[in-house]
Design an enzyme around this catalytic site. Structure first.
Site, short mmCIF file in Angstrom:
data_model
loop_
_atom_site.label_atom_id
_atom_site.label_comp_id
_atom_site.label_asym_id
_atom_site.label_seq_id
_atom_site.Cartn_x
_atom_site.Cartn_y
_atom_site.Cartn_z
N CYS A 66 4.52 -5.61 16.32
CA CYS A 66 4.24 -4.62 17.15
C CYS A 66 2.62 -4.94 17.44
O CYS A 66 1.97 -5.36 16.37
CB CYS A 66 4.53 -3.25 16.67
N CYS A 79 -2.00 2.04 8.23
CA CYS A 79 -1.07 0.96 8.11
C CYS A 79 -1.83 -0.17 7.97
O CYS A 79 -2.47 -0.93 8.98
CB CYS A 79 -0.08 0.89 9.35
N CYS A 120 5.66 -7.46 7.64
CA CYS A 120 6.74 -7.00 8.35
C CYS A 120 6.97 -8.18 9.62
O CYS A 120 5.82 -8.72 9.85
CB CYS A 120 5.91 -5.72 9.33
N CYS A 177 3.25 8.05 1.83
CA CYS A 177 3.75 7.22 2.82
C CYS A 177 4.03 5.87 1.95
O CYS A 177 2.98 5.45 1.54
CB CYS A 177 2.77 7.09 3.86
N CYS A 192 -0.25 -2.82 15.45
CA CYS A 192 -0.13 -2.77 14.13
C CYS A 192 -0.68 -3.83 13.27
O CYS A 192 -0.48 -4.91 13.29
CB CYS A 192 1.58 -2.51 13.78
N GLU A 227 0.86 -1.11 -0.11
CA GLU A 227 0.05 0.00 0.13
C GLU A 227 0.95 1.31 0.05
O GLU A 227 2.02 1.22 0.61
CB GLU A 227 -0.60 0.05 1.24
#
Ligand code: SAH
Length: 357
Positions: free
Chosen positions: A126, A346, A122, A115, A129, A102
């Site tokens: 976290c 995100c 990932c 962004c 997220c 994205e």
């Protein structure tokens, strides 16, 4: 870690957008062409922003044919585009091997900020997220990040506007994909290309201490953002597994080293999560931790992630948090929320597409 081939065996293409200008010069020389061909190519790619090698009309037909045979210009494909009422635009791209990422364009009074994602998924884990929920799929190449910017720039070309700033805050940990992320920075700041000012590029990290030190030693003029989110190790480790490798003390030592080496102000990100890290005690501890570090704090009201039960801090409590920081001499601003109506936060669009949202 970028894949060398697709599942069906098709090899990874040579991506022209992955070359810095000097690398492109070496590469064209290897192909038996004079060095200045690289600058011509760069002009077509970044100033004229053509979408096909065949449009590069001042290159000989034989050279163009050769390029088409051995390399690829565009490798990403727009799968989805959403435009928010506030002007925020979000893209979902598929990459040459079918993976998706994205990109978000935010329209501010001071310019157009983009962004970009640096990894597919990932592995930082976290808890708040959405990008990390499916783990890390792969690193992006420099060219795949460059193409995100170019697509947005072409969109803005229709309005004769420019990409004025870039944040490496989409999915992924840019400092874990260090080389391609820095190649990306070099390519989009090149004076012969898009000419985005290094000072208008922000690299955000969850806290990879050795990479922060490496970045400091390289003395780039970019802005470093560090995702802090907690004021004690127990809480930070529970939210961000990376804190078990490099705790707050080590992270802040690296931050001080960065400021000492570069003289650049660091941006600390702090997601406010209701009842978790948003009390005035936390504000005081935060001010205490950051005392003496040349920095600014970005407070981010936590974005909703369906897998988590986090709630947002009420507005007046956010204001009280900001005021307490200000009383203690620490600069903080609250990030304005954009694109709420199009799942611009995100990892949300990708998760939606895969049926996870
Ligand atoms: N891996 C890098 C960059 C990507 S995330 C990093 O960790 O900094 C960009 C920022 O958004 C980080 O500060 C991240 O912690 C924050 N973030 C992620 N999910 C969020 C959420 N649900 N609400 C608010 N901020 C979030």
């Amino acid at each position: 870690m970028a894949p060398e081939q697709k599942q069906d065996g098709e090899p990874r293409p040579i991506q022209l957008y992955s070359f810095r200008l000097n690398e492109l010069e070496d590469w064209v020389k290897q192909l038996g062409e004079p060095k200045f061909r690289a600058k011509q190519l760069f002009t077509w790619m970044y100033k004229k922003r053509v979408q096909a090698i065949s449009e590069m009309t001042d290159l000989s037909v034989s050279f163009r044919n050769k390029l088409e045979e051995i390399a690829r210009l565009s490798t990403i494909k727009e799968e989805m585009r959403q435009v928010s009422k506030d002007g925020t635009v979000k893209w979902l791209f598929s990459l040459w091997d079918g993976a998706t990422v994205e990109t978000v364009l935010m329209r501010h009074g001071y310019g157009n900020s983009v962004c970009v994602s640096t990894q597919v998924g990932c592995r930082m884990g976290c808890t708040f997220c959405a990008s990390t929920l499916g783990g890390l799929i792969r690193n992006l190449s420099a060219g795949e990040v460059v193409e995100q910017i170019l697509t947005v720039q072409r969109f803005l070309d229709q309005e004769e506007e420019r990409v004025s700033s870039v944040v490496l805050m989409g999915s992924g940990e840019p400092l874990e994909n260090y080389e391609p992320s820095m190649a990306f920075v070099d390519i989009v700041t090149d004076g012969e290309g898009l000419r985005i000012g290094a000072r208008h590029i922000t690299v955000s990290t969850s806290g990879l201490v050795p990479a922060i030190k490496r970045l400091a030693d390289e003395q780039r003029q970019i802005t470093l953002a560090i995702s802090l989110h907690a004021t004690n190790d127990e809480l930070r480790s529970s939210m961000m597994p990376i804190n078990r490798a490099w705790n707050i003390e080590k992270l802040l030592d690296a931050a001080r080293y960065y400021v000492e080496k570069t003289n650049r102000r660091i941006s600390f990100e702090y997601a406010l999560i209701g009842g978790v890290n948003d009390s005035l005690d936390h504000a005081e501890k935060l001010a205490h931790l950051l005392k003496g570090i040349l920095c600014h704090i970005n407070l981010i009201p936590v974005n909703y992630v369906p897998e988590r039960n986090y709630t947002r801090t009420p507005k007046d409590q956010i204001q009280a948090f900001v005021n307490r920081l200000a009383d203690l001499g620490v600069n903080a601003t609250v990030r304005r929320e954009m694109g709420h109506d199009i799942a611009a936060a995100c990892g949300q669009l990708r998760a939606q597409k895969e049926g996870r949202l």
